[in-house]
Scaffold this active site. Structure first.
Site, short mmCIF file in Angstrom:
data_model
loop_
_atom_site.label_atom_id
_atom_site.label_comp_id
_atom_site.label_asym_id
_atom_site.label_seq_id
_atom_site.Cartn_x
_atom_site.Cartn_y
_atom_site.Cartn_z
CG MET A 30 11.46 -45.58 17.07
SD MET A 30 13.11 -45.31 17.67
CE MET A 30 14.03 -45.46 16.18
CB ALA A 32 10.11 -41.09 10.14
CG HIS A 37 6.34 -47.74 9.73
ND1 HIS A 37 7.15 -46.83 9.09
CD2 HIS A 37 7.04 -48.20 10.79
CE1 HIS A 37 8.29 -46.74 9.74
NE2 HIS A 37 8.26 -47.56 10.77
CE LYS A 149 14.20 -51.23 6.87
NZ LYS A 149 15.47 -50.84 7.54
CG LEU A 184 9.41 -49.08 1.48
CD1 LEU A 184 7.93 -48.85 1.72
CD2 LEU A 184 9.94 -48.02 0.53
O1 PAF Z 1 11.84 -50.75 15.02
C1 PAF Z 1 11.61 -49.65 15.57
O2 PAF Z 1 11.09 -48.70 14.98
C2 PAF Z 1 12.03 -49.47 17.02
O3 PAF Z 1 13.22 -50.14 17.31
C3 PAF Z 1 10.93 -49.86 18.03
C4 PAF Z 1 10.61 -51.34 17.95
C5 PAF Z 1 9.67 -49.05 17.74
C6 PAF Z 1 11.38 -49.55 19.45
O4 PAF Z 1 11.66 -48.19 19.61
#
Ligand code: PAF
Length: 280
Positions: A30, A32, A37, A149, A184
């Site tokens: 999502m 940010a 990530h 997480k 994080l």
């Molecule tokens: O973990 C996330 O960032 C969200 O729940 C995902 C898996 C991208 C779905 O919107």
């Protein structure tokens, strides 16, 4: 690295890879983005011929509209990080592209989705399954990467993949922590300096609880964690459960399972933080 906004463009880009039987890795996000990530992206880049990352703030998984409005949107900075990680395609659709019509599907993965986050954020996992299944349909990846997480989310997505027969390998990746232990999270950016300091008690208490658990019962460990965090300044525990890592059901003794995890959600001011720790 290409940035793509529509499903059609995405599928055109991916078609030559598919025809050549090359492996497509996918990391849904999502935005940010942070180093947590980045670790998913790097793993996907190492494992696959091409990596697609999606950046989409999914409205259907927010049960609190305020949370949706406050969710940070930082596409430009996100793309810089994705490029450094070696991502090939960024899919950044708008809401109409992903939901041309409201999604009326109901995903029920009880008892996995009725406990913990499922109990405290009604509808949240239904929204997660709606968007992740739409993204899987659009990308059609060989492997998809999710962080541990969001431990319950990972278990539910594995269940959805089994249920819907997606030929996708789900790869869970370990929590990435700051040097001092804080997990994080995109939400950490919303913490004031004092809140950031207070939030440290969450991971520190979870780490301590691993040693404590060696000679205390499940109930005593639970009581210690909840007590220690609740008495820390500025923190309010929403829940702490010690569960079987596969079924997500609470365990009463350490002998009940070979895979046991403690999952916690804590309010630090008005920022809701989650974390977890593996006991065995
Ligand atoms: O973990 C996330 O960032 C969200 O729940 C995902 C898996 C991208 C779905 O919107």
């Amino acid at each position: 690295m290409k940035i793509i906004y529509t499903i059609q463009e995405l599928q055109t880009e991916l078609s030559s890879y598919k025809q050549n039987h090359q492996k497509v890795g996918f990391v849904p996000t999502m935005g940010a983005l942070h180093e947590g990530h980045a670790s998913l992206m790097k793993k996907s880049v190492a494992d696959n011929d091409i990596t697609v990352a999606s950046v989409f703030v999914n409205p259907t998984q927010f049960n609190d509209q305020n949370d949706l409005l406050k969710y940070p949107r930082t596409l430009e900075a996100d793309c810089k990080l994705l490029e450094l990680c070696g991502v090939d395609l960024v899919f950044a659709p708008n809401v109409d592209e992903m939901y041309p019509e409201p999604d009326k599907r109901q995903f029920n993965y009880a008892p996995l989705d009725t406990v913990m986050e499922g109990k405290h954020r009604p509808g949240h996992f239904n929204g997660v399954c709606q968007i992740v299944s739409r993204l899987f349909d659009a990308v059609n990846p060989d492997r998809a990467y999710f962080g541990e997480k969001d431990f319950q989310q990972l278990a539910i997505i594995r269940e959805m993949v089994r249920d819907m027969n997606y030929p996708i390998e789900i790869v869970g990746c370990p929590i990435v922590r700051e040097m001092d232990g804080l997990a994080l999270s995109s939400r950490n950016a919303r913490l004031s300096a004092d809140e950031r300091e207070n939030a440290l008690n969450i991971s520190q208490t979870l780490f301590k609880s691993c040693t404590f658990a060696a000679n205390h019962s499940v109930a005593e460990t639970k009581e210690m964690v909840i007590g220690a965090i609740a008495s820390s300044p500025g923190l309010e525990v929403e829940y702490f459960e010690i569960v079987d890592g596969n079924t997500l059901q609470e365990v009463n003794s350490w002998e009940e399972s070979t895979y046991i995890v403690g999952c916690i959600t804590v309010f630090c001011g008005d920022v809701r933080l989650i974390d977890n720790i593996r006991y065995k």
